[in-house]
Design a protein around this motif. Structure first.
Motif, PDB file in Angstrom:
ATOM      1  N   LYS A 125      -0.372  15.045 -19.802  1.00 50.40           N
ATOM      2  CA  LYS A 125      -0.524  15.633 -19.060  1.00 50.40           C
ATOM      3  C   LYS A 125       0.511  16.856 -19.422  1.00 50.40           C
ATOM      4  O   LYS A 125       2.011  16.499 -20.014  1.00 50.40           O
ATOM      5  CB  LYS A 125      -0.955  16.145 -17.561  1.00 50.40           C
ATOM      6  N   GLU A 164      -8.879  19.626 -21.999  1.00 51.64           N
ATOM      7  CA  GLU A 164      -9.459  19.172 -21.142  1.00 51.64           C
ATOM      8  C   GLU A 164      -9.983  18.161 -22.258  1.00 51.64           C
ATOM      9  O   GLU A 164     -10.409  17.868 -22.892  1.00 51.64           O
ATOM     10  CB  GLU A 164     -10.415  20.236 -20.168  1.00 51.64           C
ATOM     11  N   ASP A 165     -10.461  17.169 -21.382  1.00 52.68           N
ATOM     12  CA  ASP A 165     -11.413  16.085 -21.785  1.00 52.68           C
ATOM     13  C   ASP A 165     -12.595  16.726 -23.118  1.00 52.68           C
ATOM     14  O   ASP A 165     -13.183  16.988 -22.276  1.00 52.68           O
ATOM     15  CB  ASP A 165     -11.781  14.816 -21.141  1.00 52.68           C
TER      16      ASP A 165
END
Length: 588
Positions: A125, A164-165
């Motif tokens: 992150k 983001e995923d």
């Protein structure tokens, strides 16, 4: 501006440029109008020498050579598995779509699919500090293998942004890090790595865990460790390729890299067809889901054959860095050495033994030294095991490639022509083969199989050695004059050879055998020997013992006891006790 040079001499795959070109050693170049791929292999102030990885027919002096500024490298990203490449990581399937069945000169295709989007899950992150080798995302590359995207080894810094995923291509920037230099760096899935440079690791571990292959003569008699090196030398038709196929199919390595280096095209076709049809026994998925093939067959350019070994090694090291155990099947290092010899001859270097270059030993050493069980930069543990086939001309193990290979491998599985012609497979001869890993792995066998395992293995080897000595006497004076205790050794050695060492790759229960079953088979054979020897010591003749069917019963254990019914071995012990009582009663 790209650096350029002009061709003034061509000698097969070797070309010469006049003057000081400014090129760098090992730099990748594009040669001529067709932009053939080449590599700088020698430099002096008046001449630059380049080896070309493609067919040079039609190339002429005066054509231009353009430097790329990079070493010969491979692209490392999702899409490597379940694929087949040539010696410099060009996908053969893509090439066939544009050029048909044969590789056309100067063909330009992407190493990996740049348009496919891969489902990506991020494991870091914003604000995290990352070092080289750290895993920042996971991609399900195939049904069997999760691809772990890593920070390139030379980078480190603070994560500034993370996507983001979702689904991304291999070239899209996924994270941005600040290495503290004032400029941020964007990192995609794909990274480039020069094939002749080993990927960095934290430390190397000593051999401690065997690579389980399911082949009894390997796992029990001459084991190889994970991260170990082995050579399979043998003449034509002795089963080098088939032995490697068996190991590739059944070993407990996570990933298989199969390098067909200078082998016949029909063999590589067989590998492709077989691997495509095979089901992985561990996952139930196709075996190709965890396999990569590098095909550089005997009709492909000779210089690319020399590079194919390093291409395969670099792919293997990349997956090792993710924490996987990788097994490389190099088939065959002799063809690779012959490529070295041909290029060396073109370069007019001084030949050594049998025309091979003087640096043959150092090249073989550099290849096998890249194997090992390693602690990676990200703290995971992975291994690269190298199993190299050697094809000595005429089956002569004293030739230079076999002899130099023996110096750098710790496991030697010598294939024997007479065994192969007698249909005894695998044709690994127990008297010419050896493994230096046995002592290193003894603790593993003790803890995971049985404390008696190594002792049983040594007792089987002792019986086989005794048989070899007795057969010399039998050749001279016949077996009838031997005392019964020596006749028993010959009979038990036959049981070991046919019932234990010989293995049927086409039988569902015999093609791959668990370590537990291997131990129970040894235990049964040695129990039979113990009981039979007790009878012989009491004076019962071997003719009476051989009249009982027990010896043939024990030989057929490998077929008669399914791999999931190991409790059946208890019945064999009872049968041996019955045999003992029967002989006693007959001669009471």
């Amino acid at each position: 501006m790209s650096k350029t040079g002009i061709i003034y001499g061509i000698n097969g795959p070797v070309i010469y440029l006049k003057g000081n070109t400014g090129f760098e050693m090992s730099e990748m170049v594009y040669v001529g109008k067709e932009r053939l791929v080449g590599e700088v292999i020698a430099l002096d102030k008046d001449r630059t020498t380049i080896q070309v990885y493609e067919e040079t027919s039609g190339l002429r002096p005066g054509e231009e050579v353009i430097a790329t500024g990079d070493a010969v490298s491979v692209i490392l990203a999702p899409g490597i598995l379940n694929n087949i490449f040539d010696g410099i990581e060009r996908p053969l399937e893509k090439i066939s779509e544009t050029g048909g069945a044969f590789i056309t000169k100067g063909v330009s295709v992407d190493n990996l699919d740049k348009t496919k989007k891969w489902k990506t899950h991020f494991t870091i992150k914003e604000g995290d500090y990352v070092n080289g080798g750290d895993i920042f995302a996971e991609v399900p590359e195939t049904r069997a293998i999760v691809h772990k995207c890593m920070i390139p080894p030379h980078l480190h810094g603070t994560v500034v942004s993370v996507k983001e995923d979702g689904a991304y291509t291999i070239e899209e920037p996924l994270i941005v890090i600040d290495p503290g230099t004032g400029r941020t760096v964007e990192i995609p899935m794909a990274q480039k790595w020069p094939i002749r440079t080993p990927r960095p690791v934290s430390r190397r571990f000593s051999a401690s865990v065997p690579l389980i292959t399911g082949q009894r003569i390997i796992d029990t008699m001459f084991p190889i460790a994970k991260g170990g090196t082995a050579a399979i030398p043998g003449g034509f038709g002795t089963g080098k390729t088939m032995t490697q196929h068996q190991i590739a199919k059944w070993s407990d390595a996570d990933i298989i890299i199969y390098i067909g280096c200078g082998e016949r095209g029909n063999e590589m076709t067989q590998v492709l067809e077989e691997f495509g049809e095979l089901t992985d026994p561990r996952t139930g998925n196709p075996l190709m889901d965890r396999t990569t093939l590098i095909a550089n067959t005997s009709n492909m350019p000779v210089a690319a054959r020399e590079a194919s070994i390093y291409t395969g090694l670099t792919l293997a090291e990349y997956y090792r860095d993710m924490g996987y155990d990788v097994a490389i099947m190099a088939d065959s290092t002799s063809r690779w050495a012959e490529a070295l010899r041909e290029l060396s001859g073109r370069l007019e270097e001084m030949p050594a033994e049998e025309g091979f270059p003087a640096y043959l030993a150092s090249r073989l050493s550099a290849f096998y030294e890249r194997a090992g069980m390693m602690q990676n930069l990200n703290g995971t543990k992975g291994s690269v095991s190298i199993i190299g086939a050697v094809s000595p001309q005429g089956g002569d193990f004293s030739e230079p490639v076999t002899q130099n290979t023996k110096r750098f491998v710790r496991c030697f599985w010598g294939l024997d022509k007479s065994l192969a012609y007698a249909r005894h497979f695998p044709a690994i001869h127990w008297l010419t083969s050896y493994s230096e890993y046995l002592q290193d792995l003894s603790h593993w066998y003790q803890d995971n199989v049985s404390p008696k395992f190594v002792d049983y293995r040594n007792r089987l080897m002792a019986l086989l050695n005794q048989e070899s000595s007795l057969l010399e006497i039998v050749k001279l004076i016949g077996s009838d004059v031997l005392p019964d205790d020596q006749k028993l050794i010959l009979e038990i050695a036959r049981v070991i050879r046919l019932g234990f060492l010989q293995q049927n790759a086409f039988h569902k229960d015999d093609t791959c055998v668990s370590m537990e079953k291997q131990f129970l088979m040894m235990d049964t054979i040695l129990y039979l020997y113990k009981q039979a020897r007790a009878l012989v010591t009491m004076g019962h003749p071997m003719s009476v013992l051989k009249s009982e069917p027990i010896f043939e019963r024990v030989i057929s254990i490998k077929y008669d006891v399914p791999n999931d019914r190991l409790e059946m071995f208890a019945q064999y012990r009872r049968d041996i006790d019955t045999f003992y009582q029967n002989v006693l009663e007959k001669n009471a």
